[in-house]
Design an enzyme around this catalytic site. Structure first.
Site, PDB file in Angstrom:
ATOM      1  N   CYS A  34      48.996  81.123 117.482  1.00  0.00           N
ATOM      2  CA  CYS A  34      49.208  82.515 117.906  1.00  0.00           C
ATOM      3  C   CYS A  34      48.275  82.926 119.035  1.00  0.00           C
ATOM      4  O   CYS A  34      48.353  84.038 119.538  1.00  0.00           O
ATOM      5  CB  CYS A  34      49.082  83.470 116.722  1.00  0.00           C
ATOM      6  SG  CYS A  34      47.497  83.409 115.921  1.00  0.00           S
ATOM      7  N   ASP A  36      45.097  83.549 119.033  1.00  0.00           N
ATOM      8  CA  ASP A  36      43.951  84.400 118.706  1.00  0.00           C
ATOM      9  C   ASP A  36      42.657  83.590 118.787  1.00  0.00           C
ATOM     10  O   ASP A  36      42.600  82.448 118.330  1.00  0.00           O
ATOM     11  CB  ASP A  36      44.070  84.960 117.285  1.00  0.00           C
ATOM     12  CG  ASP A  36      45.180  85.987 117.159  1.00  0.00           C
ATOM     13  OD1 ASP A  36      45.659  86.474 118.197  1.00  0.00           O
ATOM     14  OD2 ASP A  36      45.556  86.313 116.020  1.00  0.00           O
ATOM     15  N   CYS A  59      45.591  89.968 118.525  1.00  0.00           N
ATOM     16  CA  CYS A  59      46.419  91.135 118.215  1.00  0.00           C
ATOM     17  C   CYS A  59      45.595  92.204 117.494  1.00  0.00           C
ATOM     18  O   CYS A  59      44.438  91.980 117.138  1.00  0.00           O
ATOM     19  CB  CYS A  59      47.598  90.710 117.353  1.00  0.00           C
ATOM     20  SG  CYS A  59      47.093  90.127 115.724  1.00  0.00           S
ATOM     21  N   CYS A 103      45.356  86.409 110.245  1.00  0.00           N
ATOM     22  CA  CYS A 103      44.287  87.053 111.019  1.00  0.00           C
ATOM     23  C   CYS A 103      43.044  87.255 110.159  1.00  0.00           C
ATOM     24  O   CYS A 103      41.919  87.102 110.640  1.00  0.00           O
ATOM     25  CB  CYS A 103      44.741  88.403 111.557  1.00  0.00           C
ATOM     26  SG  CYS A 103      46.077  88.268 112.749  1.00  0.00           S
TER      27      CYS A 103
END
Length: 142
Positions: A34, A36, A59, A103
């Protein structure tokens, strides 16, 4: 996608953003899938985490979980800091949408990586702490 008020609050006004001069430990983890990237700095004095800061490229949920994780870890000793898992972070944020659970795993890993760095620098062994991984994709299959 529904975010709790607490997630929104930590996303809009994240706590502890920034870098730290001469940190006791730094942890950097990323998730290639993703994109991150999370960097956590900790300042440890007499076994207590006096301060924590973070920089996150990711995000809103990644920013919110970093903010909450650094808030939770302040004032804790090393063993207590290890107990701050992604579940603890998510509960403190009143939950995350299922697609964003990774996350909070990133926040946990970054924190643990900073603790690992601190342990390495000070030649100590932290009971129950595992060597961090570079990319959490290999840890948690979504």
């Amino acid at each position: 996608m529904e975010y709790s008020n607490k997630v929104m609050e930590h996303f809009m006004n994240p706590k502890n953003v920034g870098e730290m001069e001469n940190p006791s430990g730094v942890g950097i983890v990323g998730n290639a899938k993703c994109g991150d990237i999370m960097k956590v700095y900790i300042d440890v004095e007499n076994g207590i985490i006096k301060d924590a800061k973070f920089k996150t490229f990711g995000c809103g949920a990644a920013i919110a979980t970093s903010s909450m994780a650094t808030e939770l870890v302040k004032g804790k000793n090393i063993q207590q800091a290890l107990e701050i898992t992604n579940k603890v972070v998510m509960e403190a944020l009143d939950g995350l949408p299922p697609v964003k659970v990774h996350c909070s795993c990133l926040a946990e890993e970054a924190l643990h990586a900073a603790l690992w760095d601190y342990a390495q620098k000070n030649h100590i062994v932290i009971e129950g702490l595992k060597k961090p991984v570079e990319d959490i994709e290999h840890l948690h299959n979504h």
